[in-house]
Design an enzyme around this catalytic site. Structure first.
Site, PDB file in Angstrom:
ATOM      1  N   HIS A  72      57.157 -47.584  -1.190  1.00  0.00           N
ATOM      2  CA  HIS A  72      56.772 -46.650  -2.239  1.00  0.00           C
ATOM      3  C   HIS A  72      57.309 -45.268  -1.921  1.00  0.00           C
ATOM      4  O   HIS A  72      57.124 -44.752  -0.824  1.00  0.00           O
ATOM      5  CB  HIS A  72      55.240 -46.591  -2.370  1.00  0.00           C
ATOM      6  N   TYR A 201      46.223 -42.066  -8.687  1.00  0.00           N
ATOM      7  CA  TYR A 201      44.980 -41.407  -8.309  1.00  0.00           C
ATOM      8  C   TYR A 201      44.465 -40.650  -9.530  1.00  0.00           C
ATOM      9  O   TYR A 201      45.174 -39.805 -10.087  1.00  0.00           O
ATOM     10  CB  TYR A 201      45.221 -40.429  -7.158  1.00  0.00           C
ATOM     11  N   PRO A 293      38.876 -43.006   2.485  1.00  0.00           N
ATOM     12  CA  PRO A 293      40.103 -43.760   2.217  1.00  0.00           C
ATOM     13  C   PRO A 293      41.063 -43.080   1.251  1.00  0.00           C
ATOM     14  O   PRO A 293      42.170 -43.572   1.037  1.00  0.00           O
ATOM     15  CB  PRO A 293      39.580 -45.078   1.618  1.00  0.00           C
ATOM     16  N   LYS A 297      44.543 -42.998   5.466  1.00  0.00           N
ATOM     17  CA  LYS A 297      44.822 -42.625   6.849  1.00  0.00           C
ATOM     18  C   LYS A 297      44.131 -43.503   7.895  1.00  0.00           C
ATOM     19  O   LYS A 297      44.479 -43.425   9.079  1.00  0.00           O
ATOM     20  CB  LYS A 297      44.416 -41.165   7.097  1.00  0.00           C
ATOM     21  N   TYR A 385      50.829 -37.179   3.220  1.00  0.00           N
ATOM     22  CA  TYR A 385      50.601 -38.538   2.723  1.00  0.00           C
ATOM     23  C   TYR A 385      51.492 -39.542   3.446  1.00  0.00           C
ATOM     24  O   TYR A 385      51.030 -40.623   3.843  1.00  0.00           O
ATOM     25  CB  TYR A 385      50.850 -38.601   1.215  1.00  0.00           C
TER      26      TYR A 385
END
Length: 393
Positions: A72, A201, A293, A297, A385
């Site tokens: 991704h 998200y 979550p 991580k 990220y």
């Protein structure tokens, strides 16, 4: 029985450490209180940083992740009913994450350990740690009606938040930092194609939602629920209906529903235990820290702990130097607190808190608007990220 390193816990952290030590020629035994089937049945996250992928490669267990995982290059942020893409690949000079389920990572590591003929003791009851403040630590456990003792040079506590490793440390020797969030994630796993090629998200007045996946045919979805919510209150239809209300029109149109393979509610907390070394006992993974979550991580922090510990042990046995072991806790905690900060920030940005109110919602939306239109802000999110690099000893 005697070994060089006794590893407590056969989750991905313990298994990865065991495999890395094996590759380095360091003898190790894993002691796990659950059965292998139970360990393999845990449903967890599946977004792997490049650091984690590099460690899997070093351990010789990355082939299936590369063959079946989904690289991704970005994520999508949905707010005010519209989606905005963050191109992490562009903002980090070509870095990415790999979507590959933690269950599959665990399976790969288990199979590699079995193929190498390494010792894993499953179903070990009443595990206890002894003399780790001296030079001859011991692990005692019960198995098949008998008490056994494992002598070792070092103990690696990879047995999670509720495990025996951290609990064996005197309370006066460890400082705990914790933040408990007033909501949880209701998650559903289903054999349906994902609603999008990348993770979405969602920040909405109804609360947070996340559209994720394990493969091109298996999806993992989450919706924010009150911390006291019960999973039995949610039928499959109720879940899908709530998720639709938190998606944009395109998402609702593309959403494919189906029966749940698994459904559960995960509470959210931030937690750190300092230090992570106590004599010859070293904590790693969830035994030392928990993150919400939201930032993906948890597994990656566990892997980076293991990366540091494996290198330190390799130096100890190769060079007879303890200097790297002496720096283990400090190096881990520097990385951990950066990940804790990012996970807390991203959680605070995306979720509806009880006291958010209309003003708070507008502030979140203003920050999200800045985030998707500022290259500097998008770069900061992207760097965190995809994962910060490991420091060297």
């Amino acid at each position: 029985m005697r070994t060089q390193v006794a590893i407590i816990g056969a989750g991905p952290a313990g298994l990865l450490l065991g495999q890395l030590l094996h590759v380095a020629g360091i003898d190790n035994v894993i002691v796990e209180r659950q059965t292998g089937d139970y360990v393999l049945g845990r449903i967890r996250a599946g977004v792997l940083e490049q650091v984690t992928m590099d460690l899997l490669k070093k351990a010789g267990v990355d082939a299936r992740a590369h063959a079946e995982g989904l690289p991704h290059h970005g994520i999508e942020l949905l707010f005010q009913g519209q989606r905005h893409r963050i191109d992490m690949h562009a903002h980090t000079h070509g870095r990415q994450v790999m979507v590959y389920g933690q269950t599959e990572v665990t399976r790969d590591l288990m199979e590699a350990r079995a193929a190498a003929g390494l010792t894993t003791i499953y179903g070990a009851a009443n595990v206890s740690l002894h003399d780790f403040d001296g030079e001859r630590p011991r692990v005692r456990y019960e198995k098949d009606g008998a008490t056994h003792e494992l002598e070792c040079d070092f103990i690696a506590g990879c047995d999670g938040y509720h495990g025996v490793s951290r609990a064996s440390v005197p309370a006066s020797a460890v400082k705990l930092y914790e933040k408990v969030y007033p909501f949880g994630w209701l998650g559903m796993l289903a054999d349906v194609p994902p609603v999008s090629d990348e993770l979405i998200y969602c920040n909405t007045p109804r609360g947070f939602a996340l559209c994720s996946m394990r493969s091109r045919t298996r999806s993992r979805y989450y919706v924010q629920v009150p911390v006291e919510e019960k999973v039995e209150n949610w039928s499959d239809d109720a879940f899908w209906n709530e998720l639709r209300l938190r998606l944009d029109p395109e998402g609702r149109e593309r959403l494919v529903t189906g029966p749940a393979l698994e459904k559960s509610i995960a509470p959210l907390r931030s937690f750190v235990a300092e230090p992570m070394r106590f004599g010859r006992l070293f904590l790693a993974g969830d035994a030392a820290h928990i993150v919400p979550p939201t930032g993906a991580k948890g597994l990656n922090l566990a892997a980076s702990d293991v990366g540091y510990l494996y290198q330190a042990l390799e130096r100890f046995y190769g060079e007879r130097s303890s200097s790297a072991l002496d720096r283990y806790s400090d190096l881990c905690l520097r990385r951990i607190w950066k990940a804790e900060r990012f996970s807390w920030w991203f959680t605070s940005l995306m979720h509806r808190f009880p006291d958010t109110g209309d003003f708070g919602q507008k502030i979140q939306e203003a920050e999200l608007d800045y985030l998707v239109h500022s290259p500097a802000a998008a770069t900061s999110l992207s760097e965190n990220y995809v994962g910060l690099p490991l420091e060297s000893f």
